[in-house]
Design a protein around this motif. Structure first.
Motif, PDB file in Angstrom:
ATOM      1  N   ASN A 197       5.520 -34.452  12.274  1.00 40.44           N
ATOM      2  CA  ASN A 197       5.459 -35.624  13.138  1.00 40.44           C
ATOM      3  C   ASN A 197       4.437 -36.650  12.649  1.00 40.44           C
ATOM      4  O   ASN A 197       4.442 -37.801  13.073  1.00 40.44           O
ATOM      5  N   LYS A 198       3.563 -36.237  11.732  1.00 36.82           N
ATOM      6  CA  LYS A 198       2.578 -37.159  11.165  1.00 36.82           C
ATOM      7  C   LYS A 198       3.182 -38.055  10.092  1.00 36.82           C
ATOM      8  O   LYS A 198       2.482 -38.884   9.506  1.00 36.82           O
ATOM      9  N   ARG A 199       4.482 -37.865   9.821  1.00 26.91           N
ATOM     10  CA  ARG A 199       5.229 -38.742   8.905  1.00 26.91           C
ATOM     11  C   ARG A 199       4.786 -38.621   7.459  1.00 26.91           C
ATOM     12  O   ARG A 199       4.866 -39.560   6.682  1.00 26.91           O
ATOM     13  N   GLU A 200       4.300 -37.458   7.076  1.00 27.08           N
ATOM     14  CA  GLU A 200       3.944 -37.172   5.691  1.00 27.08           C
ATOM     15  C   GLU A 200       4.733 -35.954   5.224  1.00 27.08           C
ATOM     16  O   GLU A 200       4.936 -35.014   5.992  1.00 27.08           O
ATOM     17  N   SER A 201       5.178 -35.979   3.973  1.00 21.95           N
ATOM     18  CA  SER A 201       5.794 -34.780   3.420  1.00 21.95           C
ATOM     19  C   SER A 201       4.690 -33.853   2.916  1.00 21.95           C
ATOM     20  O   SER A 201       3.622 -34.300   2.501  1.00 21.95           O
ATOM     21  N   LEU A 202       4.958 -32.577   2.969  1.00 16.81           N
ATOM     22  CA  LEU A 202       4.034 -31.565   2.464  1.00 16.81           C
ATOM     23  C   LEU A 202       4.698 -30.861   1.301  1.00 16.81           C
ATOM     24  O   LEU A 202       5.821 -30.374   1.419  1.00 16.81           O
ATOM     25  N   SER A 203       4.016 -30.806   0.162  1.00 13.62           N
ATOM     26  CA  SER A 203       4.541 -30.111  -1.013  1.00 13.62           C
ATOM     27  C   SER A 203       3.543 -29.060  -1.483  1.00 13.62           C
ATOM     28  O   SER A 203       2.333 -29.301  -1.472  1.00 13.62           O
ATOM     29  N   ILE A 204       4.067 -27.934  -1.889  1.00 15.10           N
ATOM     30  CA  ILE A 204       3.240 -26.859  -2.429  1.00 15.10           C
ATOM     31  C   ILE A 204       3.807 -26.491  -3.793  1.00 15.10           C
ATOM     32  O   ILE A 204       4.941 -26.011  -3.903  1.00 15.10           O
ATOM     33  N   LYS A 205       3.023 -26.741  -4.830  1.00 16.86           N
ATOM     34  CA  LYS A 205       3.421 -26.392  -6.191  1.00 16.86           C
ATOM     35  C   LYS A 205       2.799 -25.044  -6.533  1.00 16.86           C
ATOM     36  O   LYS A 205       1.599 -24.854  -6.375  1.00 16.86           O
ATOM     37  N   MET A 206       3.643 -24.131  -7.027  1.00 20.02           N
ATOM     38  CA  MET A 206       3.203 -22.752  -7.211  1.00 20.02           C
ATOM     39  C   MET A 206       3.406 -22.268  -8.642  1.00 20.02           C
ATOM     40  O   MET A 206       4.431 -22.554  -9.268  1.00 20.02           O
ATOM     41  N   SER A 207       2.401 -21.544  -9.139  1.00 20.68           N
ATOM     42  CA  SER A 207       2.581 -20.654 -10.270  1.00 20.68           C
ATOM     43  C   SER A 207       2.730 -19.260  -9.676  1.00 20.68           C
ATOM     44  O   SER A 207       2.619 -19.092  -8.458  1.00 20.68           O
ATOM     45  N   PRO A 208       2.957 -18.219 -10.483  1.00 22.45           N
ATOM     46  CA  PRO A 208       3.117 -16.886  -9.885  1.00 22.45           C
ATOM     47  C   PRO A 208       1.907 -16.405  -9.092  1.00 22.45           C
ATOM     48  O   PRO A 208       2.051 -15.550  -8.215  1.00 22.45           O
ATOM     49  N   THR A 209       0.705 -16.954  -9.353  1.00 20.56           N
ATOM     50  CA  THR A 209      -0.495 -16.415  -8.700  1.00 20.56           C
ATOM     51  C   THR A 209      -1.274 -17.427  -7.862  1.00 20.56           C
ATOM     52  O   THR A 209      -2.034 -17.030  -6.982  1.00 20.56           O
ATOM     53  N   ILE A 210      -1.133 -18.720  -8.109  1.00 19.13           N
ATOM     54  CA  ILE A 210      -1.901 -19.720  -7.373  1.00 19.13           C
ATOM     55  C   ILE A 210      -0.978 -20.851  -6.906  1.00 19.13           C
ATOM     56  O   ILE A 210       0.160 -20.965  -7.369  1.00 19.13           O
ATOM     57  N   TYR A 211      -1.489 -21.672  -5.968  1.00 18.84           N
ATOM     58  CA  TYR A 211      -0.687 -22.813  -5.537  1.00 18.84           C
ATOM     59  C   TYR A 211      -1.600 -23.987  -5.203  1.00 18.84           C
ATOM     60  O   TYR A 211      -2.788 -23.830  -4.926  1.00 18.84           O
ATOM     61  N   ASP A 212      -1.012 -25.197  -5.245  1.00 19.34           N
ATOM     62  CA  ASP A 212      -1.704 -26.438  -4.903  1.00 19.34           C
ATOM     63  C   ASP A 212      -0.941 -27.136  -3.787  1.00 19.34           C
ATOM     64  O   ASP A 212       0.293 -27.139  -3.771  1.00 19.34           O
ATOM     65  N   VAL A 213      -1.681 -27.739  -2.866  1.00 19.21           N
ATOM     66  CA  VAL A 213      -1.089 -28.411  -1.703  1.00 19.21           C
ATOM     67  C   VAL A 213      -1.217 -29.918  -1.849  1.00 19.21           C
ATOM     68  O   VAL A 213      -2.294 -30.426  -2.173  1.00 19.21           O
ATOM     69  N   MET A 214      -0.117 -30.633  -1.591  1.00 21.48           N
ATOM     70  CA  MET A 214      -0.098 -32.089  -1.675  1.00 21.48           C
ATOM     71  C   MET A 214       0.599 -32.682  -0.468  1.00 21.48           C
ATOM     72  O   MET A 214       1.518 -32.059   0.080  1.00 21.48           O
ATOM     73  N   LYS A 215       0.184 -33.866  -0.058  1.00 16.45           N
ATOM     74  CA  LYS A 215       0.859 -34.589   1.021  1.00 16.45           C
ATOM     75  C   LYS A 215       1.190 -35.996   0.530  1.00 16.45           C
ATOM     76  O   LYS A 215       0.399 -36.624  -0.172  1.00 16.45           O
ATOM     77  N   PHE A 216       2.355 -36.496   0.929  1.00 15.14           N
ATOM     78  CA  PHE A 216       2.796 -37.823   0.520  1.00 15.14           C
ATOM     79  C   PHE A 216       3.229 -38.623   1.731  1.00 15.14           C
ATOM     80  O   PHE A 216       4.007 -38.142   2.552  1.00 15.14           O
ATOM     81  N   LYS A 217       2.748 -39.839   1.816  1.00 12.72           N
ATOM     82  CA  LYS A 217       3.086 -40.719   2.941  1.00 12.72           C
ATOM     83  C   LYS A 217       4.224 -41.636   2.542  1.00 12.72           C
ATOM     84  O   LYS A 217       4.265 -42.158   1.424  1.00 12.72           O
ATOM     85  N   LYS A 218       5.152 -41.843   3.480  1.00 13.08           N
ATOM     86  CA  LYS A 218       6.271 -42.731   3.235  1.00 13.08           C
ATOM     87  C   LYS A 218       5.792 -44.138   2.999  1.00 13.08           C
ATOM     88  O   LYS A 218       4.931 -44.647   3.726  1.00 13.08           O
ATOM     89  N   THR A 219       6.346 -44.809   1.991  1.00  7.89           N
ATOM     90  CA  THR A 219       5.853 -46.136   1.598  1.00  7.89           C
ATOM     91  C   THR A 219       6.666 -47.275   2.192  1.00  7.89           C
ATOM     92  O   THR A 219       6.234 -48.419   2.163  1.00  7.89           O
ATOM     93  N   THR A 220       7.875 -46.981   2.698  1.00  7.44           N
ATOM     94  CA  THR A 220       8.707 -48.064   3.227  1.00  7.44           C
ATOM     95  C   THR A 220       9.198 -47.703   4.625  1.00  7.44           C
ATOM     96  O   THR A 220       9.189 -46.554   5.017  1.00  7.44           O
TER      97      THR A 220
END
Length: 269
Positions: free
Chosen positions: A246-269
Motif C-alpha cells: 500500500n506504500k506504492r513501492e515495489s520490493l525486490s530481493i536478489k538472492m545468491s544461494p547463501t545471501i540476499y539483498d533487499v531493494m525498494k523502487f518507487k513508481k515514477t509516473t
C-alpha cells in the motif's frame, strides 16, 4: 527475456543502502548470474502479483492482481524489463489473484498456467493443476512445494518456495491452517512470509513466528482493506520487518544461494 550487460546504477547503489528506496529509476534488469534469483512484489492497487526470475532467464509470475490493477501490473512488468513470461501460478481462485490471467497469457506468450486443483478452467491453454504435498522444480535452482491445498470452498494453495538456503512461505489460507500443516513437516527456517488475505483474518501466532524466525513479511493491498489489529504488533514483537504494498513501492530481493539483498523502487509516473 534478453539479459542486459549491466545493472542500472540505481540498483547497484541500493545493494549497499540496507533496503532504502530508489527513486527515478525507469527500468531494472538484475543481470542475474546462473546461480542467482530475484523475487519482486508489485504494489498493485487491488490484488497480488509477484515476479520470480533466475539466472537461466526463467520468468514466473505468481498471481496477476484484479482487473482494476491491470495498468499497474503492465507498468511494473515493463519496469522490470519483462517481455515474456514462462509460467503463471495462481494461488487462489479469486478476482484479486487471477483477474488478469487471460490478458497476461496472451500478451507475454505464457507457456503454462498453474492453478490449484479444483479451479474452474480459465480461458487459457496449457493449464496444469497442482495439489497438496507435491514438489515442483520451476528452474534449475528453484523448487516449490505445495504445503496445503484447499479444493472444496475456494480452490487455493499455500507454497514454500526454496532457492539455495532461502525459504519463502507464500500464504493463501488462514494462519491456523498454515501452522497445522507446517508442524507436520520438518520445520526449517523461513526467511520471508507473504501474508494471507491482505492482512485480514487471524495472524500467525507469536510462538509460531518465533519458531519460524522470518526477517521479512509482505502484505498485499486491496480496496477497503481492514488489517487485523494484532498483525503489526505480532510481527514487531517477532522482529519481522513488514513491507506493505500500500506504500506504492515495489520490493525486490536478489538472492545468491547463501545471501540476499533487499531493494525498494518507487513508481515514477
Amino acid at each position: 527475456m534478453i539479459k542486459r550487460n549491466m545493472l542500472i546504477w540505481a540498483v547497484c547503489l541500493c545493494f549497499f543502502s540496507n533496503g532504502s528506496t530508489v527513486q527515478g529509476a525507469s527500468q531494472v534488469d538484475f543481470s542475474l548470474k546462473e546461480d542467482e534469483a530475484a523475487i519482486s512484489f508489485f504494489p498493485l492497487f487491488d490484488g497480488e502479483a509477484t515476479l520470480l526470475q533466475d539466472g537461466t532467464d526463467r520468468v514466473i509470475l505468481i498471481n496477476t492482481g484484479s482487473k482494476k490493477s491491470r495498468k499497474e501490473l503492465a507498468y511494473w512488468l515493463d519496469f522490470y524489463h519483462i517481455k515474456q513470461i514462462n509460467q503463471v501460478i495462481i494461488t487462489k481462485q479469486s478476482e484479486k489473484y487471477n483477474g488478469n490471467v487471460d490478458w497476461v497469457t496472451k500478451k507475454y506468450q505464457v507457456e503454462e498456467v498453474v492453478l490449484p486443483k479444483g479451479s474452474n478452467d480459465l480461458q487459457s491453454q496449457h493449464i496444469r493443476m497442482w495439489q497438496g504435498r507435491d514438489v515442483y522444480q520451476l528452474s534449475k535452482h528453484i523448487h516449490v512445494s505445495v504445503l496445503y491445498h484447499e479444493e472444496v470452498n475456494s480452490p487455493s494453495m499455500d507454497l514454500i518456495i526454496a532457492f539455495g538456503e532461502h525459504q519463502m512461505l507464500y500464504m493463501s489460507n488462514s494462519a491456523s491452517t498454515i501452522e497445522r500443516h507446517l508442524l507436520m513437516k520438518p520445520l526449517k527456517k523461513i526467511d520471508l512470509i507473504k501474508l494471507a488475505n491482505f492482512g485480514e483474518g487471524e495472524p500467525l501466532s507469536e510462538s509460531f513466528l518465533k519458531q519460524l524466525n522470518p526477517q521479512i513479511g509482505v502484505l498485499f493491498s486491496k480496496e477497503d482493506r481492514t488489517i487485523h489489529p494484532e498483525l503489526v504488533s505480532r510481527l514487531t514483537d517477532g522482529w519481522v520487518e513488514l513491507y506493505d504494498t500500500n506504500k506504492r513501492e515495489s520490493l525486490s530481493i536478489k538472492m545468491s544461494p547463501t545471501i540476499y539483498d533487499v531493494m525498494k523502487f518507487k513508481k515514477t509516473t
